[in-house]
Write a protein that holds these residues in place. Structure first.
Motif, PDB file in Angstrom:
ATOM      1  N   TRP A  21       0.825  -1.213   0.000  1.00 35.08           N
ATOM      2  CA  TRP A  21       0.000   0.000   0.000  1.00 35.08           C
ATOM      3  C   TRP A  21       0.856   1.258   0.000  1.00 35.08           C
ATOM      4  CZ3 TRP A  21      -3.077  -2.284   4.643  1.00 35.08           C
ATOM      5  CH2 TRP A  21      -3.886  -3.344   4.191  1.00 35.08           C
ATOM      6  N   ALA A  22       1.946   1.247   0.770  1.00 33.58           N
ATOM      7  CA  ALA A  22       2.840   2.412   0.817  1.00 33.58           C
ATOM      8  C   ALA A  22       3.488   2.644  -0.545  1.00 33.58           C
ATOM      9  CB  ALA A  22       3.903   2.215   1.890  1.00 33.58           C
ATOM     10  N   THR A  23       3.821   1.567  -1.245  1.00 35.45           N
ATOM     11  CA  THR A  23       4.408   1.697  -2.578  1.00 35.45           C
ATOM     12  C   THR A  23       3.390   2.290  -3.553  1.00 35.45           C
ATOM     13  OG1 THR A  23       5.857  -0.192  -2.140  1.00 35.45           O
ATOM     14  CG2 THR A  23       5.564   0.458  -4.448  1.00 35.45           C
ATOM     15  N   ILE A  24       2.170   1.809  -3.499  1.00 41.41           N
ATOM     16  CA  ILE A  24       1.113   2.340  -4.370  1.00 41.41           C
ATOM     17  C   ILE A  24       0.889   3.825  -4.087  1.00 41.41           C
ATOM     18  CG2 ILE A  24      -1.360   2.210  -4.923  1.00 41.41           C
ATOM     19  CD1 ILE A  24      -1.085  -0.869  -4.441  1.00 41.41           C
ATOM     20  N   ASP A  25       1.014   4.219  -2.815  1.00 49.91           N
ATOM     21  CA  ASP A  25       0.849   5.626  -2.440  1.00 49.91           C
ATOM     22  C   ASP A  25       1.845   6.531  -3.171  1.00 49.91           C
ATOM     23  OD1 ASP A  25      -1.225   5.047  -0.679  1.00 49.91           O
ATOM     24  OD2 ASP A  25       0.054   5.112   1.109  1.00 49.91           O
ATOM     25  N   HIS A  26       2.973   5.984  -3.612  1.00 50.19           N
ATOM     26  CA  HIS A  26       4.003   6.793  -4.265  1.00 50.19           C
ATOM     27  C   HIS A  26       3.794   6.944  -5.770  1.00 50.19           C
ATOM     28  CE1 HIS A  26       6.166   6.348  -0.472  1.00 50.19           C
ATOM     29  NE2 HIS A  26       6.823   7.419  -0.853  1.00 50.19           N
ATOM     30  N   ALA A  42       8.175  -3.009  -3.643  1.00 47.11           N
ATOM     31  CA  ALA A  42       7.853  -3.201  -2.225  1.00 47.11           C
ATOM     32  C   ALA A  42       8.783  -4.229  -1.571  1.00 47.11           C
ATOM     33  CB  ALA A  42       6.402  -3.644  -2.080  1.00 47.11           C
ATOM     34  N   GLY A  43       9.745  -4.749  -2.340  1.00 46.54           N
ATOM     35  CA  GLY A  43      10.663  -5.737  -1.793  1.00 46.54           C
ATOM     36  C   GLY A  43      10.073  -7.135  -1.738  1.00 46.54           C
ATOM     37  N   PRO A  59      -7.921  -1.488   4.758  1.00 48.73           N
ATOM     38  CA  PRO A  59      -8.857  -1.062   5.823  1.00 48.73           C
ATOM     39  C   PRO A  59      -9.681   0.152   5.388  1.00 48.73           C
ATOM     40  CG  PRO A  59      -6.605  -1.277   6.672  1.00 48.73           C
ATOM     41  CD  PRO A  59      -6.528  -1.408   5.179  1.00 48.73           C
ATOM     42  N   GLN A  60     -10.877   0.248   5.921  1.00 50.23           N
ATOM     43  CA  GLN A  60     -11.774   1.354   5.545  1.00 50.23           C
ATOM     44  C   GLN A  60     -11.193   2.715   5.879  1.00 50.23           C
ATOM     45  OE1 GLN A  60     -15.570   0.448   7.351  1.00 50.23           O
ATOM     46  NE2 GLN A  60     -16.273  -0.573   5.491  1.00 50.23           N
ATOM     47  N   ASN A  61     -10.336   2.772   6.892  1.00 51.00           N
ATOM     48  CA  ASN A  61      -9.782   4.065   7.306  1.00 51.00           C
ATOM     49  C   ASN A  61      -8.506   4.437   6.531  1.00 51.00           C
ATOM     50  OD1 ASN A  61      -8.103   2.136   8.440  1.00 51.00           O
ATOM     51  ND2 ASN A  61      -7.913   3.189  10.408  1.00 51.00           N
ATOM     52  N   ARG A  62      -8.168   3.650   5.508  1.00 49.80           N
ATOM     53  CA  ARG A  62      -6.963   3.911   4.704  1.00 49.80           C
ATOM     54  C   ARG A  62      -7.356   4.080   3.242  1.00 49.80           C
ATOM     55  NH1 ARG A  62      -2.373   3.581   2.505  1.00 49.80           N
ATOM     56  NH2 ARG A  62      -0.374   2.936   3.221  1.00 49.80           N
ATOM     57  N   THR A  63      -6.745   5.047   2.606  1.00 53.70           N
ATOM     58  CA  THR A  63      -6.999   5.284   1.189  1.00 53.70           C
ATOM     59  C   THR A  63      -5.810   4.775   0.378  1.00 53.70           C
ATOM     60  OG1 THR A  63      -8.283   7.256   1.715  1.00 53.70           O
ATOM     61  CG2 THR A  63      -7.492   7.059  -0.542  1.00 53.70           C
ATOM     62  N   VAL A  64      -6.091   3.950  -0.596  1.00 51.19           N
ATOM     63  CA  VAL A  64      -5.061   3.443  -1.502  1.00 51.19           C
ATOM     64  C   VAL A  64      -5.579   3.628  -2.929  1.00 51.19           C
ATOM     65  CG1 VAL A  64      -3.790   1.397  -2.258  1.00 51.19           C
ATOM     66  CG2 VAL A  64      -4.210   1.747   0.171  1.00 51.19           C
ATOM     67  N   ALA A  65      -4.753   4.190  -3.779  1.00 52.10           N
ATOM     68  CA  ALA A  65      -5.146   4.441  -5.175  1.00 52.10           C
ATOM     69  C   ALA A  65      -5.037   3.135  -5.976  1.00 52.10           C
ATOM     70  CB  ALA A  65      -4.282   5.534  -5.780  1.00 52.10           C
ATOM     71  N   LEU A 122      10.691   5.332  -0.987  1.00 50.77           N
ATOM     72  CA  LEU A 122      10.233   3.978  -0.676  1.00 50.77           C
ATOM     73  C   LEU A 122      11.126   3.383   0.415  1.00 50.77           C
ATOM     74  CD1 LEU A 122       9.690   2.750  -4.333  1.00 50.77           C
ATOM     75  CD2 LEU A 122       7.966   3.585  -2.736  1.00 50.77           C
ATOM     76  N   GLN A 123      10.935   3.844   1.631  1.00 53.44           N
ATOM     77  CA  GLN A 123      11.741   3.361   2.752  1.00 53.44           C
ATOM     78  C   GLN A 123      10.962   2.342   3.564  1.00 53.44           C
ATOM     79  OE1 GLN A 123      13.119   6.706   5.007  1.00 53.44           O
ATOM     80  NE2 GLN A 123      14.099   7.653   3.259  1.00 53.44           N
ATOM     81  N   TYR A 124      11.506   1.140   3.620  1.00 51.70           N
ATOM     82  CA  TYR A 124      10.852   0.089   4.393  1.00 51.70           C
ATOM     83  C   TYR A 124      11.794  -0.427   5.438  1.00 51.70           C
ATOM     84  CZ  TYR A 124       7.820   0.454   0.409  1.00 51.70           C
ATOM     85  OH  TYR A 124       7.004   0.944  -0.573  1.00 51.70           O
TER      86      TYR A 124
END
Length: 124
Positions: A21-26, A42-43, A59-65, A122-124
């Motif tokens: 999800w964090a990768t998609i956010d970028h 995303a590794g 999750p409903q409280n998170r937005t992912v494109a 993209l820091q994981y």
């Protein structure tokens, strides 16, 4: 014993989902990426299907494109003409991505992160 194993797997899966999800956010506006590309960035090389699966567990409280992620040939994964495909097409077009025949021309719209994005974004 199996309960502990299940918790470990779920925790590992949750961490993988968060990376995805964090990768998609970028992905910048006007750009798209393939499921495999997101997995790699995303590794999680070779885990394109996990990327698709993760999008069903946002999750409903998170937005992912989610709509910015396509098959490796630029095709929308939903059946042509389906409600989901029409929604994804509309969202992509609002984002400035041209969709023709349920497909995006990756040569024009695929996200190609530069070294700075890879090292600092993209820091994981």
């Amino acid at each position: 014993m199996s309960i502990a194993r299940g918790k470990h797997c779920m925790s590992h899966t949750s961490k993988s989902y968060e990376k995805i999800w964090a990768t998609i956010d970028h992905i910048p506006n006007g750009k798209v990426a393939s499921y495999g590309q997101i997995a790699d960035l995303a590794g999680l090389p070779g885990r394109a299907r996990l990327v698709g699966k993760s999008l069903g567990f946002v999750p409903q409280n998170r937005t992912v494109a989610w709509y910015k992620v396509l098959r490796s040939n630029g095709q929308i994964a939903f059946p042509k003409g389906s409600e989901q495909a029409l929604l994804q097409t509309g969202l992509l077009q609002e984002d400035g991505v041209m969709v023709l025949n349920n497909r995006v021309k990756l040569a024009d719209f695929q996200w190609q992160p530069d070294l700075g994005e890879l090292l600092f974004g993209l820091q994981y």
